[in-house]
Design a protein around this motif. Structure first.
Motif: not given
Ligand code: C2E
Ligand code: CA
Ligand code: CA
Length: 590
Positions: A355, A357, A365, A368-369, A516, A550, A552, A572
């Motif tokens: 996914q 970020k 972008i 990512a996770e 997060k 971040v 989520e 995200q």
């Protein structure tokens, strides 16, 4: 009774003759020889009572007497003898013919003294006899002590047997019937086709902890007290026992469903009152399970297994949890899912999706996770929320975790080939991975360092995410592992922030670089100012601690807008991107 080391003159003698002159003569002879315990009887009917009073070493017995003659007296005495004994009788007689002799010997006489008496002969025969008698007495005495000994040993043996029988059916510490015994009881009830009955299992919470904190002795005393309370709380035909490991068992015979439940509840209430043991107040709580026969199991094995299964699912409280067939189904499902999971990696059923970020300022972008997916051949996609806990419990998580890191590094490599950009990716880390590896003497940081070295990528392309609650619980050794990862250059993120209870002090100590913010903190932010304020302060906290922040789970443009206003740099969520297969990531990055 005369014994070998005593003077013979201390022997007890009984002289019986109907003729007073004979009696007087014998008494005089004996006195002359020094005998001090001599009893003389002229009436032969008094012999038996005198004998019964006991202890005569020798009887000098006339044969011809009125009422009872010597033979009759001997017959009387013979009947009184102990098994090992003989008649210590010397017969006094004028007749020395064969017939008389034989008859007297047959009646039990040992010897004869002839009338008229010769003093020397009389004393000599008496002494001869007494010497033998003394030895015999000693022998009797020894036999007696021996048999007393044997009796004593017999008693001990019987006691031992009783102890063993008790231990075979009772718990040695709690003193209640034990598991084998209670199992047999349940078996018996089912076999007899008895009326419906209930079985309650009650597990005292924190029994283990009590053992390690306060010692076995204290923990045992607590168990004994609970056992005593159980005894008070129930009466026959209800049966109680100790199952082991802090679990008590109660059989509630002859009762229906509701009745068993009510009784169980009453018992729990009575037993779980606070206790005082050794001056300490002990608060008790217990988990408990109830099964009902015959519908929950027609054999003791099934019934008790279901009771244990129910107990393993029960929560502490005053109400017992009742068995439900669904428990078994979900257990079976779990077991078969676990078996499948062991194979999943080998069969290529596991996959990572990524996914992106994004930067809330530029919309670009920035990373990512990695999220794991399991394509089960029969069940379709299984959520990581379901299989990660299974992997953690079974230990599979160490292999899965390493696989995720290696797989991610390989993906970063391939994207680099395609877009000439290194895209940093966060991989979720389970705290169990650190524990399990430590338990095997291995180190997570070393494992990850090797993986990064093999990939040839810079360490800062990898981030590891640990949830807030798990990070707060890490022990010293685990924290060191995390420090080492930081030193390598790997970033660490505090996942699901806002769902646990972080202490600010702890937060500063932890080697994390990213916060997060959990999706739950977004709730209401588009409607009310208060939620917005809370979210804002969490973001400021991140800033204050110089952490990357971040957010989520951003699902709407409105949420994204608020976050931007509050100064959240990264986000995200489905609003930007869903988790994507590896092949699609390069395209969106471009
Ligand atoms: P997480 O680490 O908090 O991952 C975020 C979860 O939120 C993911 O669920 C993701 O698909 C989902 N998500 C992303 N955007 C949105 C959104 O806008 N709205 C909502 N409602 N959800 C969103 P997923 O993939 O099902 O993973 C669930 C959890 O499983 C993860 O939570 C993580 O704790 C764990 N997990 C997933 N993959 C791994 C792994 O490789 N290793 C370990 N140890 N745990 C993993
Ligand atoms: Ca995560
Ligand atoms: Ca999360």
């Amino acid at each position: 009774m005369i014994l070998p080391d005593q003077p013979l003159t201390e022997a007890k003698l009984l002289v019986v003759d109907d003729n007073p002159a004979n009696l007087a003569l014998l008494e005089a002879i004996l006195e002359e020889a020094g005998f001090t315990h001599v009893t003389c009887l002229s009436d032969s009917r008094q012999v038996l009572p005198a004998w019964r009073e006991g202890g005569y070493d020798l009887v000098l017995l006339d044969i011809r007497m009125p009422h009872l003659d010597g033979y009759a007296v001997m017959a009387q005495l013979e009947a009184e003898l102990e098994a090992d004994d003989y008649l210590p009788v010397i017969v006094l007689t004028a007749q020395i013919d064969e017939a008389t002799r034989e008859r007297a010997l047959a009646a039990g006489a040992r010897d004869f003294i002839t009338k008229p008496f010769d003093a020397r002969e009389v004393i000599q025969r008496i002494r001869n006899h007494l010497e033998v008698r003394a030895l015999h007495n000693r022998h009797l005495q020894e036999v007696q002590t021996l048999s007393a000994d044997v009796h004593h040993k017999d008693d001990l043996l019987q006691q031992r047997e009783r102890d063993l029988a008790y231990l075979a059916t009772h718990h040695p510490v709690v003193g209640l019937p034990n598991r084998p015994h209670m199992t047999r009881r349940v078996h018996r009830l089912l076999e007899e086709g008895a009326d419906a009955f209930g079985v309650l299992l009650m597990e005292v919470e924190g029994h283990r902890r009590l053992e390690t904190l306060a010692g076995y002795e204290f923990a045992d005393r607590v168990l004994c007290r609970i056992g005593a309370r159980l005894r008070e709380a129930v009466s026959p035909p209800t049966e109680i026992g100790y199952w082991g490991s802090g679990v008590f068992i109660v059989i509630l015979p002859r009762c229906g469903h509701q009745q068993a439940y009510d009784m169980a509840r009453e018992i729990l209430q009575a037993v779980l009152m606070p206790l005082e043991v050794g001056g300490y107040a002990v608060t008790l709580s217990a988990r408990s399970a109830l099964v009902h026969a015959p519908e929950d199991g027609e054999d003791s094995d099934t019934l008790l297994r279901r009771a244990m299964l129910t107990l393993s699912l029960a929560r502490p409280g005053l109400l017992p949890m009742h068995f439900d067939p669904a428990f078994e189904r979900s257990l079976q499902e779990r077991e078969s899912l676990l078996a499948d999971l062991r194979e999943a990696a080998l069969r290529g059923e596991l996959q990572l999706v990524y996914q992106p970020k994004v930067s809330l300022l530029s919309g670009k972008i920035v990373g990512a996770e990695a999220l794991m997916r399991w394509h089960h051949p029969r069940l379709g996609i299984v959520s990581p929320l379901r299989f990660i806990p299974l992997a953690e419990e079974s230990g599979l998580i160490t292999a899965l975790g390493l696989w995720a890191v290696e797989r991610t590094l390989a993906a970063i490599q391939r994207w680099y080939q395609q877009v000439r950009r290194i895209l940093p990716v966060a991989v979720n880390l389970s705290p169990r991975q650190i524990d399990l590896l430590q338990g095997e003497g291995l180190s997570l940081s070393a494992q990850i360092r090797d993986a990064i070295e093999r990939s040839g990528l810079p360490p800062n392309c990898l981030e590891l995410e640990l949830t807030e609650s798990s990070l707060m619980q890490q022990n010293e050794a685990a924290l060191q592992e995390l420090q080492q990862l930081r030193q390598l250059g790997v970033s660490l993120a505090l996942d699901d922030f806002g769902t646990g209870y972080s202490s600010m002090a702890r937060l500063q100590e932890l080697p994390v670089s990213t916060l997060k913010i959990d999706r739950s903190l977004l709730k209401g932010v588009t409607q009310d100012a208060r939620s917005r304020a809370i979210l804002g302060s969490v973001i400021s906290l991140g800033w204050a601690l110089s952490l990357d922040v971040v957010a989520e789970g951003i699902e709407t443009a409105a949420e994204a807008e608020i976050l931007r206003e509050l100064g959240c740099p990264l986000a995200q969520g489905y609003h930007f991107f869903r988790p994507l297969p590896e092949a699609e990531v390069a395209a969106v990055v471009r």
